[in-house]
Design a protein around this motif. Sequence first.
Motif, PDB file in Angstrom:
ATOM      1  N   ASN A 134     -48.741  10.816 -31.923  1.00 19.64           N
ATOM      2  CA  ASN A 134     -48.830   9.361 -31.933  1.00 19.64           C
ATOM      3  C   ASN A 134     -47.678   8.774 -31.146  1.00 19.64           C
ATOM      4  O   ASN A 134     -46.591   9.338 -31.109  1.00 19.64           O
ATOM      5  CB  ASN A 134     -48.774   8.811 -33.363  1.00 19.64           C
TER       6      ASN A 134
ATOM      7  N   PRO B 109     -44.314   3.737 -32.933  1.00 15.71           N
ATOM      8  CA  PRO B 109     -44.751   2.368 -33.188  1.00 15.71           C
ATOM      9  C   PRO B 109     -43.620   1.361 -33.376  1.00 15.71           C
ATOM     10  O   PRO B 109     -43.871   0.189 -33.603  1.00 15.71           O
ATOM     11  CB  PRO B 109     -45.557   2.509 -34.486  1.00 15.71           C
TER      12      PRO B 109
ATOM     13  N   SER C 123     -43.623  -2.565 -32.547  1.00 16.85           N
ATOM     14  CA  SER C 123     -44.997  -3.024 -32.340  1.00 16.85           C
ATOM     15  C   SER C 123     -45.574  -3.522 -33.661  1.00 16.85           C
ATOM     16  O   SER C 123     -44.925  -3.477 -34.706  1.00 16.85           O
ATOM     17  CB  SER C 123     -45.861  -1.887 -31.794  1.00 16.85           C
ATOM     18  N   ASP C 124     -46.816  -3.978 -33.623  1.00 22.76           N
ATOM     19  CA  ASP C 124     -47.473  -4.461 -34.837  1.00 22.76           C
ATOM     20  C   ASP C 124     -47.746  -3.329 -35.827  1.00 22.76           C
ATOM     21  O   ASP C 124     -47.917  -3.572 -37.015  1.00 22.76           O
ATOM     22  CB  ASP C 124     -48.793  -5.143 -34.486  1.00 22.76           C
ATOM     23  N   GLN C 125     -47.801  -2.081 -35.343  1.00 22.73           N
ATOM     24  CA  GLN C 125     -48.086  -0.942 -36.210  1.00 22.73           C
ATOM     25  C   GLN C 125     -46.835  -0.362 -36.870  1.00 22.73           C
ATOM     26  O   GLN C 125     -46.922   0.602 -37.614  1.00 22.73           O
ATOM     27  CB  GLN C 125     -48.785   0.171 -35.424  1.00 22.73           C
TER      28      GLN C 125
END
Length: 131
Positions: free
Chosen positions: A95, A98, A101-103
Amino acid sequence: MGVFKNIFTWWEGATFGTALGTMMGGERVGEDGLGNVYYQAKKAQNGFRRRWVIYKGVNDASRVPPDWHGWLHNTLDAVPDESLPPPRMWEREGNRNPTGSDQAYRPAGALERGGKRAQATGDYEAWTPGG
């Protein structure tokens, strides 16, 4: 503005020096599933051939898969596609990081989640000197 911007903005893509080095002294070695292209120098210096990546999209080191990361850092001599066994059925794709970020993970009480935490449960006693 395109050439001037490319010389100084490394976060936008390959800089002028990297692009020139790729054209003059680099040989294309391979490409990963994300579209990043990997190169190495044609001539060795101090026993090693310099290796680098040209990212497809934003320059973000977390977008380099682990097998290619090992190749970039001379952990693997051969290209990962040739030297590593095929992935196991239980392995998952990596992945992207994040953070920012929004995640990204935001615990209870974080400003992005309203800044309100649950009340203390009463199991905490403040420390006092000599007590």
